[in-house]
Enzyme design. Structure first.
Site, PDB file in Angstrom:
ATOM      1  N   ASP A 102       1.097  -1.202   0.041  1.00 40.77           N
ATOM      2  CA  ASP A 102       0.030  -0.006   0.081  1.00 40.77           C
ATOM      3  C   ASP A 102       1.020   1.129  -0.114  1.00 40.77           C
ATOM      4  O   ASP A 102       2.013   1.051  -0.148  1.00 40.77           O
ATOM      5  CB  ASP A 102      -1.069   0.067   1.228  1.00 40.77           C
ATOM      6  N   HIS A 127       6.594 -30.686  10.152  1.00 43.17           N
ATOM      7  CA  HIS A 127       6.297 -29.367   9.514  1.00 43.17           C
ATOM      8  C   HIS A 127       5.273 -29.481   8.406  1.00 43.17           C
ATOM      9  O   HIS A 127       4.376 -28.592   8.362  1.00 43.17           O
ATOM     10  CB  HIS A 127       7.610 -28.423   9.267  1.00 43.17           C
TER      11      HIS A 127
HETATM   12  C1  RB5 Z   1      -1.971   2.853   6.228  1.00 43.98           C
HETATM   13  O1  RB5 Z   1      -1.997   4.252   6.730  1.00 43.98           O
HETATM   14  C2  RB5 Z   1      -1.622   1.932   7.230  1.00 43.98           C
HETATM   15  O2  RB5 Z   1      -2.752   1.903   8.101  1.00 43.98           O
HETATM   16  C3  RB5 Z   1      -1.237   0.632   6.530  1.00 43.98           C
HETATM   17  O3  RB5 Z   1      -0.152   0.836   5.709  1.00 43.98           O
HETATM   18  C4  RB5 Z   1      -0.705  -0.590   7.635  1.00 43.98           C
HETATM   19  O4  RB5 Z   1       0.390  -0.160   8.597  1.00 43.98           O
HETATM   20  C5  RB5 Z   1      -1.899  -1.201   8.234  1.00 43.98           C
HETATM   21  O5  RB5 Z   1      -1.572  -2.180   9.045  1.00 43.98           O
END
Ligand code: RB5
Length: 142
Positions: A8, A131
């Site tokens: 992200d 495992h």
């Molecule tokens: C985004 O702001 C943030 O919440 C995301 O990158 C992550 O850290 C979520 O767990």
């Protein structure tokens, strides 16, 4: 080895660092492609699709902490995502868990540490036997 990577916005900078550091590999870059805000579950899902369709053998996911995208990835069938935090954990994520997705925190981890974790994982071998039995049990509850 075919590798996939996704992040992200919180993981975007570290994703780019990883791509640059491991330029010798063939990468499938599933995004995101800027620091504009996006939702990490969408990128966990893209990664799961790439692994399940065998477009990539191993995936790397990055969000701000690595936590949200780990939670999302581990809800996807066939995904064993490991949030790595040490060289030993990285080695064991291969030897014991045969992880198929490695996860990092772009806002919480230093690139040099992340590279050492990736190297340790890549150098390790899955130990199988007991495992494998445990991984089979995870599959039965999926
Ligand atoms: C985004 O702001 C943030 O919440 C995301 O990158 C992550 O850290 C979520 O767990």
């Amino acid at each position: 080895m075919k590798l996939a990577i996704a992040s992200d916005h919180g993981g975007f900078a570290l994703k780019q660092d990883i791509l640059q550091h491991y330029a010798q590999y063939q990468w499938l870059d599933l995004g995101t492609y800027s620091e504009e805000s996006v939702d990490y579950p969408d990128y966990a899902q893209k990664m799961a699709d790439a692994i399940r369709s065998k477009q990539a053998e191993l995936g790397i996911l990055v969000c701000g902490t690595g936590i949200g995208i780990s939670i999302a990835a581990n809800r996807c069938k066939g995904i064993r995502a490991a949030l790595l935090y040490s060289v030993e954990a990285a080695r064991l994520a291969k030897e014991h868990n045969n992880a198929n997705v490695l996860v990092f925190g772009g806002r919480t981890m230093k690139p040099a540490d992340v590279f050492s974790f990736i190297d340790a994982f890549m150098a390790a071998e899955f130990a199988g036997e007991r495992h494998q039995r445990r991984l089979d049990k995870i599959e039965t509850v999926e």
